[in-house]
Enzyme design. Structure first.
Site, PDB file in Angstrom:
ATOM      1  N   TYR A  52       0.840  -1.207   0.000  1.00  0.00           N
ATOM      2  CA  TYR A  52       0.000   0.000   0.000  1.00  0.00           C
ATOM      3  C   TYR A  52       0.873   1.255   0.000  1.00  0.00           C
ATOM      4  CZ  TYR A  52      -4.831   1.530   0.224  1.00  0.00           C
ATOM      5  OH  TYR A  52      -6.058   2.029  -0.094  1.00  0.00           O
ATOM      6  N   LYS A  99      -3.509   8.133   2.994  1.00  0.00           N
ATOM      7  CA  LYS A  99      -4.734   7.920   3.789  1.00  0.00           C
ATOM      8  C   LYS A  99      -4.552   8.450   5.215  1.00  0.00           C
ATOM      9  CE  LYS A  99      -7.418   5.862   0.721  1.00  0.00           C
ATOM     10  NZ  LYS A  99      -8.431   6.695   0.028  1.00  0.00           N
TER      11      LYS A  99
HETATM   12  P1  NAP Z   1     -12.944   3.726  -8.185  1.00  0.00           P
HETATM   13  O1  NAP Z   1     -14.287   3.282  -8.601  1.00  0.00           O
HETATM   14  O2  NAP Z   1     -11.825   3.491  -9.146  1.00  0.00           O
HETATM   15  O3  NAP Z   1     -13.013   5.265  -7.759  1.00  0.00           O
HETATM   16  C1  NAP Z   1     -11.863   6.084  -7.605  1.00  0.00           C
HETATM   17  C2  NAP Z   1     -12.148   7.349  -8.367  1.00  0.00           C
HETATM   18  O4  NAP Z   1     -11.133   8.347  -8.133  1.00  0.00           O
HETATM   19  C3  NAP Z   1     -12.155   7.104  -9.882  1.00  0.00           C
HETATM   20  O5  NAP Z   1     -13.378   7.583 -10.431  1.00  0.00           O
HETATM   21  C4  NAP Z   1     -10.970   7.918 -10.355  1.00  0.00           C
HETATM   22  O6  NAP Z   1     -11.070   8.358 -11.688  1.00  0.00           O
HETATM   23  C5  NAP Z   1     -11.037   9.060  -9.361  1.00  0.00           C
HETATM   24  N1  NAP Z   1      -9.877   9.938  -9.466  1.00  0.00           N
HETATM   25  C6  NAP Z   1      -8.557   9.609  -9.478  1.00  0.00           C
HETATM   26  N2  NAP Z   1      -7.804  10.718  -9.666  1.00  0.00           N
HETATM   27  C7  NAP Z   1      -8.697  11.763  -9.780  1.00  0.00           C
HETATM   28  C8  NAP Z   1      -8.547  13.160 -10.003  1.00  0.00           C
HETATM   29  N3  NAP Z   1      -7.345  13.740 -10.143  1.00  0.00           N
HETATM   30  N4  NAP Z   1      -9.667  13.928 -10.074  1.00  0.00           N
HETATM   31  C9  NAP Z   1     -10.889  13.378  -9.943  1.00  0.00           C
HETATM   32  N5  NAP Z   1     -11.078  12.071  -9.745  1.00  0.00           N
HETATM   33  C10 NAP Z   1     -10.008  11.271  -9.668  1.00  0.00           C
HETATM   34  O7  NAP Z   1     -12.481   2.995  -6.847  1.00  0.00           O
HETATM   35  P2  NAP Z   1     -13.103   2.973  -5.360  1.00  0.00           P
HETATM   36  O8  NAP Z   1     -12.510   1.780  -4.724  1.00  0.00           O
HETATM   37  O9  NAP Z   1     -14.569   3.164  -5.405  1.00  0.00           O
HETATM   38  O10 NAP Z   1     -12.399   4.241  -4.709  1.00  0.00           O
HETATM   39  C11 NAP Z   1     -13.129   5.270  -4.030  1.00  0.00           C
HETATM   40  C12 NAP Z   1     -12.423   5.580  -2.710  1.00  0.00           C
HETATM   41  O11 NAP Z   1     -12.592   4.473  -1.831  1.00  0.00           O
HETATM   42  C13 NAP Z   1     -10.921   5.816  -2.831  1.00  0.00           C
HETATM   43  O12 NAP Z   1     -10.541   6.875  -1.974  1.00  0.00           O
HETATM   44  C14 NAP Z   1     -10.345   4.513  -2.309  1.00  0.00           C
HETATM   45  O13 NAP Z   1      -9.034   4.634  -1.792  1.00  0.00           O
HETATM   46  C15 NAP Z   1     -11.347   4.229  -1.211  1.00  0.00           C
HETATM   47  N6  NAP Z   1     -11.330   2.861  -0.670  1.00  0.00           N
HETATM   48  C16 NAP Z   1     -11.533   1.804  -1.496  1.00  0.00           C
HETATM   49  C17 NAP Z   1     -11.495   0.526  -0.954  1.00  0.00           C
HETATM   50  C18 NAP Z   1     -11.719  -0.668  -1.846  1.00  0.00           C
HETATM   51  O14 NAP Z   1     -11.367  -1.777  -1.436  1.00  0.00           O
HETATM   52  N7  NAP Z   1     -12.287  -0.500  -3.029  1.00  0.00           N
HETATM   53  C19 NAP Z   1     -11.294   0.329   0.411  1.00  0.00           C
HETATM   54  C20 NAP Z   1     -11.095   1.438   1.224  1.00  0.00           C
HETATM   55  C21 NAP Z   1     -11.119   2.709   0.676  1.00  0.00           C
HETATM   56  P3  NAP Z   1     -10.242   7.517 -12.813  1.00  0.00           P
HETATM   57  O15 NAP Z   1     -10.978   6.233 -12.982  1.00  0.00           O
HETATM   58  O16 NAP Z   1     -10.269   8.410 -13.998  1.00  0.00           O
HETATM   59  O17 NAP Z   1      -8.851   7.327 -12.270  1.00  0.00           O
END
Ligand code: NAP
Length: 289
Positions: free
Chosen positions: A184, A191
């Site tokens: 990570y 984070k």
């Molecule tokens: P996701 O569907 O890929 O969403 C992440 C989003 O961030 C994507 O739409 C991405 O766009 C966007 N992003 C990245 N750089 C950006 C920028 N400069 N401006 C605007 N948007 C931007 O994945 P997700 O897992 O749902 O992630 C959402 C949050 O949940 C994140 O903070 C992640 O760390 C957190 N989280 C996820 C998990 C898990 O297991 N999935 C667990 C804990 C926390 P692009 O697709 O264009 O890059």
């Protein structure tokens, strides 16, 4: 068979009176978000955690809007938003101040005010998550921290003039902020900065009645998650070690997000709340006897 509360209400004891109150009020507790407008930032597709929270908000009657990064995601997010009432869908790269200014200016004109923001955005260059943390470059550090942590601060600053008293912000974080999760790397550090920012923003915005909290989700299959080296092994480990012996669903993450955006959590701010099947309470795993 009558419930414990129903049995208690049959008596005339003070416990019976309390239980009667509990039964009456339990029937009335619900989350009604109608009339509230919430902007969800960071949706890629139907698997995104931003969409999971949006789904629960919509089910509770909220009006939602979305931002997405870049043309590539336009069609996907517009498709999800199809059929929703009064739903702005706007492009926004959160690292570009002018794009943030434009989004909140457009929302001001269209909605007038805001009751909530979901920040579901993170990014770190893959190279920074392949090797050792000690080898992180300055450029990769800045990118990860800027997109994944500073963006919450910038969004709060731009959104503040529009936010009503009682509004709430929710971001998404992960356990690697607190403990070492191999691979990570710099994202764990981002984070940590995000969770600290939640506390400082809660302090700054609290006097206006605006709350800021983080949902710390266990591993859920999304585009961002699958790009983390070794994600499937992490996913399996949680189900093996967590007290609930399983991972968490999109809907469970969505429910916690909804709760933190709703008046039911009106006394909670600056907090990181876990939805991870209890994984983070474990200190050790022993082999089965
Ligand atoms: P996701 O569907 O890929 O969403 C992440 C989003 O961030 C994507 O739409 C991405 O766009 C966007 N992003 C990245 N750089 C950006 C920028 N400069 N401006 C605007 N948007 C931007 O994945 P997700 O897992 O749902 O992630 C959402 C949050 O949940 C994140 O903070 C992640 O760390 C957190 N989280 C996820 C998990 C898990 O297991 N999935 C667990 C804990 C926390 P692009 O697709 O264009 O890059």
């Amino acid at each position: 068979m009558p419930s414990r509360a129903e049995k208690l209400t049959r008596g005339r004891t003070s416990a019976g009176i309390v239980a009667q109150l509990l039964l009456t009020s339990a029937a009335m507790v619900g989350i009604d978000m109608s009339g509230r407008r919430v902007l969800v930032m960071g949706v890629t597709n139907k698997h995104s955690l931003g969409w999971a929270i949006a789904g629960r908000l919509i089910a509770a009657g909220a009006t939602v809007g979305f931002t997405y990064q870049g043309e590539r995601l336009k069609g996907s997010v517009e498709g999800l938003a199809e059929g929703l009432d009064d739903c702005p869908v706007l492009p926004c790269d959160v690292t570009v101040e002018e794009e943030l200014s434009r989004v909140f200016a457009e929302l001001g004109e269209r909605w007038g005010s805001l009751d909530g923001i979901v920040h579901a955005i993170a990014f770190a260059p893959r190279e920074a998550m392949l090797g050792r943390y000690v080898d992180t470059t300055s450029a990769d550090w800045v990118t990860a921290l800027t997109v994944s942590a500073y963006s919450l601060v910038a969004i709060a600053r731009h959104a503040e003039p529009l936010m009503n008293e009682g509004a709430a912000m929710v971001t998404l974080t992960y356990y690697a902020a607190e403990k070492v999760v191999p691979k990570y790397n710099v994202m764990g550090v981002a984070k940590s900065a995000l969770e600290a920012s939640v506390r400082y923003l809660a302090y700054d915005l609290g006097p206006k009645g605006i709350r800021v909290n983080a949902v710390s989700a266990g591993p859920v299959k999304t585009v961002a998650a699958r790009s983390i080296p070794g994600f499937m092994a992490m996913y399996a480990k949680v189900a093996e070690m967590a007290p609930l012996q399983r991972g968490v669903s999109h809907e469970e993450v969505g429910n916690l997000g909804l709760y933190l955006l709703s008046p039911l959590s009106s006394g909670t701010t600056g907090e990181t709340v876990y939805v991870d099947s209890g994984y983070h309470v474990m200190g050790m795993q022993l082999p089965e006897e």
